[in-house]
Enzyme design. Structure first.
Site, PDB file in Angstrom:
ATOM      1  N   ASP A 136      16.656 -14.628  71.662  1.00 23.32           N
ATOM      2  CA  ASP A 136      16.490 -13.247  71.472  1.00 23.32           C
ATOM      3  C   ASP A 136      14.908 -13.039  71.632  1.00 23.32           C
ATOM      4  OD1 ASP A 136      19.216 -13.581  70.711  1.00 23.32           O
ATOM      5  OD2 ASP A 136      18.793 -12.863  68.811  1.00 23.32           O
TER       6      ASP A 136
ATOM      7  N   HIS B 192      52.196 -17.818  86.200  1.00 25.50           N
ATOM      8  CA  HIS B 192      53.147 -16.857  85.650  1.00 25.50           C
ATOM      9  C   HIS B 192      54.032 -17.142  84.410  1.00 25.50           C
ATOM     10  CE1 HIS B 192      55.293 -13.026  85.663  1.00 25.50           C
ATOM     11  NE2 HIS B 192      56.486 -13.777  85.672  1.00 25.50           N
TER      12      HIS B 192
ATOM     13  N   LYS C 269      33.903 -14.023  63.618  1.00 25.55           N
ATOM     14  CA  LYS C 269      35.096 -14.186  64.255  1.00 25.55           C
ATOM     15  C   LYS C 269      36.074 -14.824  63.370  1.00 25.55           C
ATOM     16  CE  LYS C 269      32.748 -12.945  67.506  1.00 25.55           C
ATOM     17  NZ  LYS C 269      31.849 -12.495  66.702  1.00 25.55           N
TER      18      LYS C 269
ATOM     19  N   SER D 271      27.629   1.575  67.735  1.00 24.64           N
ATOM     20  CA  SER D 271      28.662   1.029  68.391  1.00 24.64           C
ATOM     21  C   SER D 271      28.713   0.015  69.548  1.00 24.64           C
ATOM     22  CB  SER D 271      29.709   2.364  69.143  1.00 24.64           C
ATOM     23  OG  SER D 271      29.178   2.735  70.020  1.00 24.64           O
ATOM     24  N   GLY D 272      27.709  -0.736  69.265  1.00 26.36           N
ATOM     25  CA  GLY D 272      27.738  -2.021  70.125  1.00 26.36           C
ATOM     26  C   GLY D 272      28.374  -2.977  69.383  1.00 26.36           C
ATOM     27  N   ALA D 273      28.292  -4.412  69.891  1.00 27.76           N
ATOM     28  CA  ALA D 273      29.281  -5.082  69.697  1.00 27.76           C
ATOM     29  C   ALA D 273      29.548  -5.505  68.186  1.00 27.76           C
ATOM     30  CB  ALA D 273      28.757  -6.702  70.314  1.00 27.76           C
ATOM     31  N   ILE D 274      28.481  -5.649  67.384  1.00 23.66           N
ATOM     32  CA  ILE D 274      28.394  -5.561  65.810  1.00 23.66           C
ATOM     33  C   ILE D 274      29.156  -4.290  65.306  1.00 23.66           C
ATOM     34  CG2 ILE D 274      26.974  -5.543  63.691  1.00 23.66           C
ATOM     35  CD1 ILE D 274      24.760  -7.093  65.193  1.00 23.66           C
TER      36      ILE D 274
ATOM     37  N   GLY E  11      21.341  -2.526  66.374  1.00 24.14           N
ATOM     38  CA  GLY E  11      20.656  -3.398  67.238  1.00 24.14           C
ATOM     39  C   GLY E  11      19.876  -4.503  66.461  1.00 24.14           C
TER      40      GLY E  11
END
Length: 464
Positions: free
Chosen positions: A310, A443, A51, A181-184, A270
């Protein structure tokens, strides 16, 4: 340091250290075995440092488009080394924060590699080879995961790299092929492309970010292609030749084979679980397909041994591991926590535009037998998004037509990872579509799009 504990946790990632702190709060004497940095992969080599890199890329993009906001900046350039250093400094600071939390909660940090032994014991081998046995009434295994490797694409950390090397490369590559093309994959694609690397994404499935709603996949692909990335779906890397100066990547596509040339290949296919060498077989802990088998409270088949994160079935996400750790130790302490609802877990991807989702996709809801109401509100119709120069994307919501149950939400756009929690909380509270429509949103904000999307599902949308 004690050798007998109420609880020993093997692994100090977001599952392990959170479980340890909650256990200490509940009055347990806790030791945490960690062979590397406190905080595990997430804090040191995953969630947090990536990040930081992505923020650097975003700042550089702002500077490049400063003129769009009426600001003139001349001569700006991407300092690759500076971005890497900032990322590592952020991770190091967070790791020190875990050290502080351990001291505050009187948790022992046991340095070394932990291995289960019979009789509720953990053997810890220190870096100098010294072996010490520790015993505990309860043991939680939270050893996490690592980059999965494909046999024909072994990671050498020079020309074929995993996510760890992608965070600390000595120099910026001119070109990169990202496999997966996953998050990583899509996060590193955004980072490297935004600072000038030529990026190609190769995805085996028929769309990128394939776990997301199909509309989200289409939007991200449009945005990435418009930015200048090459996207290859329904494609498979069958070989990588690293014998030359760079890489020659053989890609099997629906039209035949194609050879891509690049400086470096990033394998983002993965995560594999860290189950080897930790004594699971020695003590008889049951596993299946690389995962430890547990009940709703993370008990294994062996009394006193638990597993979270995990290495158990469920999404491999930091916040899931943390929630599992808390539920596990609260049950252990005699409390009555609710089992985790795995259908109400938010997923966030921090590319630009960001992606956030929870619950059923439209397709999955229909396949599950629901009659659905679907609402979609584009950020191009949002005053705040237009003012911010961030009008790419949308909020899509899925409701059960019969009872109004909020089945799912799927967002792509600026800051949507901050917005998804509203949906998670609302679903937890069994909020209906009509209640969201009648909930006044401030708003101008991006979050108004959630209310507007709900209104669109019921043909009550105002600003479309």
């Amino acid at each position: 340091m004690a050798t007998k504990y109420d609880l020993i946790v093997i692994g100090s990632g977001p599952g392990g250290y959170v479980a340890a702190i909650r256990a200490s709060q509940l009055g347990m004497k806790v030791g945490v075995v960690e062979r590397s940095e406190l905080g595990g992969i997430c804090l040191n080599w995953g969630c947090i440092p990536t990040k930081a890199l992505l923020k650097s890329a975003q700042v550089f993009e702002y500077v490049q488009h400063a003129q769009d906001y009426g600001v003139k900046i001349d001569g700006a350039s991407a300092d690759f080394d500076g971005m890497i250093k900032r990322s590592r400094d952020v991770a190091a600071g967070m790791s020190k924060g875990i050290q502080f939390l351990f001291k505050k909660n009187k948790i022992d940090h046991i340095e070394g590699f932990g291995k289960l032994k019979a009789g509720k014991k953990v053997e810890v081998k220190a870096e100098d080879g010294t072996i010490t046995d520790y015993s505990a009434d309860n043991i939680i295994v939270a050893t996490g995961g690592r980059s999965r490797q494909l046999p024909h694409m072994p990671i050498d950390n020079e020309k074929i790299i995993g996510y760890r090397k992608a965070m600390v490369m000595e120099k910026q590559p001119k070109s990169m092929v990202i496999v997966g093309s996953g998050a990583i994959g899509v996060e590193f694609a955004y980072f490297y492309h935004s600072i000038g690397t030529e990026v190609t994404i190769v995805e085996f499935m028929d769309r990128i970010v394939p776990v997301e709603d199909e509309d989200v996949s289409k939007q991200l692909e449009r945005t990435y292609k418009k930015a200048g990335m090459k996207i290859m779906t329904k494609s498979e890397v069958t070989a990588v030749d690293t014998s030359g100066k760079g890489c020659k990547v053989t890609v099997k596509t629906k039209k035949g084979e194609e050879i891509l040339e690049c400086d470096v290949v990033l394998s983002a296919v993965g995560v594999a679980t860290n189950l080897e060498g930790i004594g699971l077989e020695d003590v008889g802990v049951a596993t299946d397909k690389g995962k430890v088998l547990v009940d709703d409270y993370y008990k294994t088949n062996i009394p006193g041994i638990y597993a979270i994160g995990d290495i158990v079935h469920g999404p491999a996400l930091a916040h899931v591991a943390s929630a599992e750790g808390i539920i596990c130790v609260e049950k252990m302490a005699g409390h009555t926590p609710e089992p985790l609802d795995y259908n109400n877990i938010p997923g966030c991807t921090y590319c630009s535009p960001e992606i956030a989702s929870v619950g059923f996709t439209e397709k999955a809801a229909k396949e599950a037998g629901y009659e659905v109401k679907v609402g979609k509100f584009p950020f191009s119709a949002s005053g705040k998004a237009k003012a911010a120069g961030a009008s790419d994307g949308f909020v899509k919501v899925v409701f059960d037509a019969k009872y109004g149950e909020w089945l799912g939400a799927h967002m792509i756009g600026a800051n949507v990872t901050e917005m998804i929690a509203e949906v998670v909380a609302a679903r937890k509270l069994e909020t209906t579509g009509h209640e969201i429509i009648k909930t006044v949103h401030p708003h101008p904000t991006m979050s108004e799009a959630v209310m507007e999307a709900a209104a669109a599902a019921y043909d009550e949308v105002i600003h479309l």
